[in-house]
Design a protein around this motif. Structure first.
Motif, PDB file in Angstrom:
ATOM      1  N   ASN A  53       2.533  -4.074  -6.213  1.00 33.86           N
ATOM      2  CA  ASN A  53       2.000  -2.706  -6.178  1.00 33.86           C
ATOM      3  C   ASN A  53       1.179  -2.412  -4.923  1.00 33.86           C
ATOM      4  O   ASN A  53       0.271  -1.586  -4.950  1.00 33.86           O
ATOM      5  CB  ASN A  53       1.187  -2.411  -7.438  1.00 33.86           C
ATOM      6  CG  ASN A  53       0.150  -3.465  -7.757  1.00 33.86           C
ATOM      7  OD1 ASN A  53       0.247  -4.604  -7.319  1.00 33.86           O
ATOM      8  ND2 ASN A  53      -0.850  -3.089  -8.527  1.00 33.86           N
ATOM      9  N   GLY A  56      -2.512  -1.405  -4.532  1.00 29.39           N
ATOM     10  CA  GLY A  56      -3.138  -1.568  -5.838  1.00 29.39           C
ATOM     11  C   GLY A  56      -3.325  -3.008  -6.272  1.00 29.39           C
ATOM     12  O   GLY A  56      -3.804  -3.268  -7.381  1.00 29.39           O
ATOM     13  N   SER A 198      -7.692   1.369  -3.316  1.00 27.87           N
ATOM     14  CA  SER A 198      -7.089   0.225  -4.020  1.00 27.87           C
ATOM     15  C   SER A 198      -7.489   0.132  -5.479  1.00 27.87           C
ATOM     16  O   SER A 198      -6.797  -0.513  -6.275  1.00 27.87           O
ATOM     17  CB  SER A 198      -7.469  -1.078  -3.314  1.00 27.87           C
ATOM     18  OG  SER A 198      -6.848  -1.175  -2.056  1.00 27.87           O
ATOM     19  N   ALA A 203      -3.075   3.950  -7.210  1.00 29.79           N
ATOM     20  CA  ALA A 203      -2.742   2.779  -6.394  1.00 29.79           C
ATOM     21  C   ALA A 203      -2.213   1.646  -7.268  1.00 29.79           C
ATOM     22  O   ALA A 203      -1.245   0.962  -6.914  1.00 29.79           O
ATOM     23  CB  ALA A 203      -3.967   2.320  -5.613  1.00 29.79           C
ATOM     24  N   PHE A 204      -2.837   1.449  -8.424  1.00 28.73           N
ATOM     25  CA  PHE A 204      -2.419   0.366  -9.308  1.00 28.73           C
ATOM     26  C   PHE A 204      -0.978   0.544  -9.766  1.00 28.73           C
ATOM     27  O   PHE A 204      -0.243  -0.429  -9.924  1.00 28.73           O
ATOM     28  CB  PHE A 204      -3.342   0.300 -10.529  1.00 28.73           C
ATOM     29  CG  PHE A 204      -2.956  -0.763 -11.530  1.00 28.73           C
ATOM     30  CD1 PHE A 204      -3.188  -2.098 -11.254  1.00 28.73           C
ATOM     31  CD2 PHE A 204      -2.343  -0.427 -12.727  1.00 28.73           C
ATOM     32  CE1 PHE A 204      -2.822  -3.091 -12.164  1.00 28.73           C
ATOM     33  CE2 PHE A 204      -1.973  -1.404 -13.638  1.00 28.73           C
ATOM     34  CZ  PHE A 204      -2.225  -2.741 -13.358  1.00 28.73           C
ATOM     35  N   THR A 206       1.394   1.973  -8.102  1.00 24.12           N
ATOM     36  CA  THR A 206       2.317   2.042  -6.969  1.00 24.12           C
ATOM     37  C   THR A 206       3.345   0.916  -7.055  1.00 24.12           C
ATOM     38  O   THR A 206       3.026  -0.204  -7.446  1.00 24.12           O
ATOM     39  CB  THR A 206       1.540   1.913  -5.638  1.00 24.12           C
ATOM     40  OG1 THR A 206       0.651   3.008  -5.515  1.00 24.12           O
ATOM     41  CG2 THR A 206       2.493   1.896  -4.449  1.00 24.12           C
ATOM     42  N   PRO A 209       3.756  -2.582 -10.452  1.00 24.55           N
ATOM     43  CA  PRO A 209       2.490  -3.195 -10.907  1.00 24.55           C
ATOM     44  C   PRO A 209       2.695  -4.443 -11.747  1.00 24.55           C
ATOM     45  O   PRO A 209       1.850  -5.338 -11.752  1.00 24.55           O
ATOM     46  CB  PRO A 209       1.828  -2.074 -11.717  1.00 24.55           C
ATOM     47  CG  PRO A 209       2.944  -1.134 -12.084  1.00 24.55           C
ATOM     48  CD  PRO A 209       3.903  -1.207 -10.950  1.00 24.55           C
ATOM     49  N   SER A 268      -4.253   1.510   3.700  1.00 21.47           N
ATOM     50  CA  SER A 268      -3.674   1.615   2.361  1.00 21.47           C
ATOM     51  C   SER A 268      -2.246   2.126   2.371  1.00 21.47           C
ATOM     52  O   SER A 268      -1.411   1.697   1.563  1.00 21.47           O
ATOM     53  CB  SER A 268      -4.547   2.544   1.492  1.00 21.47           C
ATOM     54  OG  SER A 268      -5.858   2.052   1.391  1.00 21.47           O
TER      55      SER A 268
END
Length: 469
Positions: A53, A56, A198, A203-204, A206, A209, A268
């Protein structure tokens, strides 16, 4: 009722004991060394960023740390009543009976033997690369692995205090260099400034995961060692619970902050692509950019010491499992002998060395790649086995306290352990769903390893049934 008496009632009949004077700090060093922080950051992290991810990943580490902390509540409570070098295996025996417990022992031996053999492949290759870089001979990886194996065998044979002192020095060095790089990135503001992207839900989620969480769990392997060294601790009632919480928190925070610094160093929005293009060299390139070439060179050397520390930690864990099994009569009684002078499980240590020679030798004779095959496959197998083992321990904790009533605190004996089991079950589902990716192999190989986990448990359980008959 004393802890040792409790172990006897659950099926352990001590015929010899281990000696040591390891404190909380020493146990934490042994656990964190097995987690091999620099190996996780320098090797596994770029892979997580590339196929997991991405930005993330730091949140994935925190999610896994929370799950393991929930698991640790019951685990630590159990450590006050069951003190045995078998740890997970002894806990499952105490809660679910000898047959299930011996099955758990089979799982533990499979998982830890697999991950240690895998690290020998990566360490041998890493050592060869360093020797060649500094104008030494380019020799086959297995010769370097054999050299490391000999050093581990020598240290593992001796008193645990000797290995702890060495691991402490190596661990401080490897954590120190990662910390220097992380601070340098934060002070210089990274590529696009400091942000908390993050740690956001977006983000997690993305990319994948599940793969991020899966690799994060693999980075915590060795977590069990807090209880494994209970017999060699100065005060196991206090040392093991404190060490358990400290180890999980330190590993989780270290991984989260270090991975966050790597994300910031690249940006990021660019880190996933950058990791895909330079998976093996990403972290070293960041060290050179933000600190200097000397830091990058030092990090390469410390990666080797990180791997060596992990090898020694896993060796110690397996030797103590064999000692516990021999003491209970679940394995040849010779394994239950402790060294007269060192107080170490020296016969278990020798047996573990032999098993490592056999596994690494088999891959060598097969012409397998030490990293793509030996390290990747064995790490994946170990991750699956440890997850199943931890779920069994979580269930055993609830069953043990419900049956004995020796601890009636709801949070410690029911709520937290159940939440931990649920969290681990979700992680196990993610691992099974992405297992082919984890081992970097084919679907049939993934299914073969899944079957091997079942067979290891079944073989252990069957041996207990036959002894009972």
């Amino acid at each position: 009722m004393s802890e040792q008496t409790e172990v006897v009632e659950t099926g352990t009949a001590p015929v010899s004991g281990l000696r040591g004077s390891v404190g909380v700090a020493g146990i934490v060093f042994l656990v964190v060394a097995a987690a091999a922080p620099l190996t996780a950051i320098g090797g596994a992290l770029p892979v997580m960023l590339a196929i997991g991810n991405g930005p993330g990943v730091p949140a994935a580490y925190l999610v896994v740390a929370v799950v393991l902390l929930l698991f640790s509540v019951g685990y630590a409570a159990m450590s006050r009543h069951v003190v045995d070098a078998g740890a997970f295996y002894s806990y499952v025996t105490a809660g679910l009976g000898r047959v299930t417990g011996t099955g758990a022992a089979g799982l533990a031996l499979l998982a830890y033997s697999a991950v240690q053999a895998g690290v020998y492949g990566l360490a041998g290759t890493t050592l060869d690369g360093l020797v060649v870089k500094y104008h030494g001979p380019d020799l086959p990886w297995w010769l370097w692995s054999g050299l490391l194996l000999g050093c581990v065998a020598l240290l593992g044979y001796r008193n645990i205090d000797v290995g702890t002192k060495l691991l402490s020095v190596l661990l401080i060095l490897e954590v120190g260099i990662v910390a220097v790089v992380a601070v340098a990135v934060l002070v210089q503001g990274g590529a696009d400034g400091i942000d908390l992207t993050s740690f956001t839900p977006d983000a997690f989620t993305t990319g994948s995961p599940g793969i991020g969480v899966m690799f994060a769990v693999a980075s915590f392997i060795g977590f069990e060692a807090t209880a494994i060294y209970g017999e060699e601790a100065r005060d196991p009632k206090r040392s093991v619970p404190k060490a358990t919480y400290l180890a999980v928190i330190l590993i989780g925070v270290f991984y989260a902050l270090s991975s966050w610094a790597v994300v910031l160093a690249v940006g990021s929005d660019k880190v996933q692509e950058a990791a895909g293009k330079n998976t093996s060299g990403l972290v070293f390139a960041i060290a050179e950019q933000y600190v200097g070439s000397a830091a990058s060179d030092l990090m390469e050397v410390l990666l080797l010491t990180s791997l060596f520390a992990a090898l020694l930690a896993f060796h110690n864990a397996i030797a103590r499992y064999l000692f516990s099994l021999g003491r209970q009569g679940s394995a040849p009684s010779v394994l239950a002998r402790s060294h007269a002078r060192h107080g170490s499980p020296h016969t278990g240590s020798l047996a573990q060395t032999l098993s490592a020679v056999v596994i690494v030798g088999a891959f060598t004779l097969a012409g397998a790649d030490p990293v793509l095959d030996l390290f990747t496959w064995m790490s994946g197998l170990a991750t699956l086995g440890i997850l199943v083992l931890m779920i069994l321990v979580g269930v055993a904790v609830v069953a043990y306290f419900a049956r004995t009533g020796v601890d009636r605190r709801p949070w410690h004996t029911r709520v937290a352990p159940v939440l931990g089991v649920v969290g681990l079950a979700v992680v196990l589902w993610l691992v099974l769903d992405n297992f082919t990716t984890l081992i970097g192999g084919s679907a049939w190989l993934a299914h073969a390893f899944e079957a091997l986990v079942v067979l290891a448990f079944a073989a252990g359980a069957l041996s207990a049934v036959r002894r009972r008959a």
